[in-house]
Design a protein around this motif. Structure first.
Motif, PDB file in Angstrom:
ATOM      1  N   TYR A  21      14.042  34.841  43.290  1.00  0.00           N
ATOM      2  CA  TYR A  21      14.939  35.714  42.600  1.00  0.00           C
ATOM      3  C   TYR A  21      15.908  34.960  41.585  1.00  0.00           C
ATOM      4  CZ  TYR A  21      18.349  39.500  42.031  1.00  0.00           C
ATOM      5  OH  TYR A  21      18.890  40.367  41.430  1.00  0.00           O
ATOM      6  N   ARG A  41      19.006  47.843  49.477  1.00  0.00           N
ATOM      7  CA  ARG A  41      19.900  47.312  48.785  1.00  0.00           C
ATOM      8  C   ARG A  41      21.423  47.192  49.639  1.00  0.00           C
ATOM      9  NH1 ARG A  41      19.210  48.004  42.698  1.00  0.00           N
ATOM     10  NH2 ARG A  41      18.921  49.932  43.063  1.00  0.00           N
ATOM     11  N   VAL A  48      14.363  50.767  47.241  1.00  0.00           N
ATOM     12  CA  VAL A  48      13.351  50.509  46.223  1.00  0.00           C
ATOM     13  C   VAL A  48      11.990  50.443  46.933  1.00  0.00           C
ATOM     14  CG1 VAL A  48      12.642  48.802  44.484  1.00  0.00           C
ATOM     15  CG2 VAL A  48      15.149  49.425  44.797  1.00  0.00           C
ATOM     16  N   ILE A  54      10.072  46.582  43.055  1.00  0.00           N
ATOM     17  CA  ILE A  54      10.739  45.191  43.512  1.00  0.00           C
ATOM     18  C   ILE A  54      10.742  44.082  42.561  1.00  0.00           C
ATOM     19  CG2 ILE A  54      10.554  43.530  45.251  1.00  0.00           C
ATOM     20  CD1 ILE A  54       9.739  45.441  47.183  1.00  0.00           C
ATOM     21  N   SER A  56      10.742  44.675  39.377  1.00  0.00           N
ATOM     22  CA  SER A  56      11.895  45.214  38.499  1.00  0.00           C
ATOM     23  C   SER A  56      13.385  44.795  38.821  1.00  0.00           C
ATOM     24  CB  SER A  56      11.631  46.639  38.084  1.00  0.00           C
ATOM     25  OG  SER A  56      10.405  47.064  37.598  1.00  0.00           O
ATOM     26  N   LEU A  57      13.453  44.788  40.052  1.00  0.00           N
ATOM     27  CA  LEU A  57      15.012  44.323  40.592  1.00  0.00           C
ATOM     28  C   LEU A  57      15.200  42.927  39.813  1.00  0.00           C
ATOM     29  CD1 LEU A  57      14.926  45.122  44.227  1.00  0.00           C
ATOM     30  CD2 LEU A  57      16.129  46.391  42.398  1.00  0.00           C
ATOM     31  N   ASP A  60      15.204  43.216  35.762  1.00  0.00           N
ATOM     32  CA  ASP A  60      16.625  43.973  35.452  1.00  0.00           C
ATOM     33  C   ASP A  60      17.768  42.891  35.496  1.00  0.00           C
ATOM     34  OD1 ASP A  60      14.817  46.122  34.707  1.00  0.00           O
ATOM     35  OD2 ASP A  60      15.560  47.216  36.630  1.00  0.00           O
ATOM     36  N   ALA A  61      17.748  41.949  36.338  1.00  0.00           N
ATOM     37  CA  ALA A  61      19.026  40.899  36.651  1.00  0.00           C
ATOM     38  C   ALA A  61      18.824  39.997  35.780  1.00  0.00           C
ATOM     39  CB  ALA A  61      18.639  40.594  37.978  1.00  0.00           C
TER      40      ALA A  61
END
Length: 143
Positions: A21, A41, A48, A54, A56-57, A60-61
Motif C-alpha cells: 500500500y 475502511r 469495498v 481494492i 483502486s484504493l 486513488d491514494a
C-alpha cells in the motif's frame, strides 16, 4: 481444509499489506485479497468489494502514498472450515525530514481464506481508535 493455518504466512500478509500500500503497488496489494474480498475502511463505511475495487484504493491514494503503516501485535487463530481469523494494531504516519505525523491509529480485524495455494485476506475491517482531530498531530519533531 486445503492447507493448515500457517500463522507465519498470515502474519506476513500484514507486512506485505503495509509495504505494498505504502509503495503504491496496487496490483500486488489487491492480490493479497481473495477474488471476492470485502474491505471495510471504518465502521459504518460502505464496504469495498473485490480485487479491482481494492486495487483502486491504492491507485486513488497516489504512488507512493506518503503514508507508512506500522503494524504490530499480530494474532492469528484457526476458524471453522477453510478459514482463519486475525487481528493487528496499526499506526499510520507520514514522515518527512523534520517530523513524524499521525494519520490514524486503530485495529485491523480479519477473516482469511486459503485460495489459489495461498492465504489471503477475505474480510478486512479497520476500526480507528482516533478521530479526525488527531490527524496530522506531530508525534516527533525538532526540539
Amino acid at each position: 481444509m486445503n492447507s493448515p493455518v500457517s500463522k507465519p504466512e498470515i502474519a506476513e500478509l500484514y507486512g506485505r499489506y503495509a509495504q505494498y500500500y505504502d509503495d503504491g503497488r496496487a496490483q500486488d496489494f489487491a492480490a493479497l485479497f481473495t477474488t471476492t474480498a470485502t474491505f471495510v475502511r471504518a465502521p459504518g463505511a460502505e464496504p469495498v468489494m473485490g480485487r479491482d475495487a481494492i486495487a483502486s484504493l491504492v491507485t486513488d491514494a497516489g504512488t507512493p502514498t506518503g503514508i507508512r503503516h506500522l503494524v504490530s501485535s499480530v494474532i492469528v487463530d484457526e476458524a471453522p472450515g477453510e478459514a482463519a481469523l486475525g487481528a493487528a494494531y496499526v499506526q499510520a504516519v507520514t514522515v518527512d525530514e523534520n517530523s513524524i505525523r499521525l494519520v490514524t491509529l486503530g485495529r485491523y480485524t480479519d477473516e482469511f481464506r486459503y485460495e489459489d495455494g495461498r492465504w489471503r485476506f477475505h474480510v478486512h475491517r479497520y476500526e480507528p481508535f482516533t478521530g479526525t482531530d488527531l490527524r496530522g498531530a506531530v508525534l516527533a519533531g525538532p526540539g
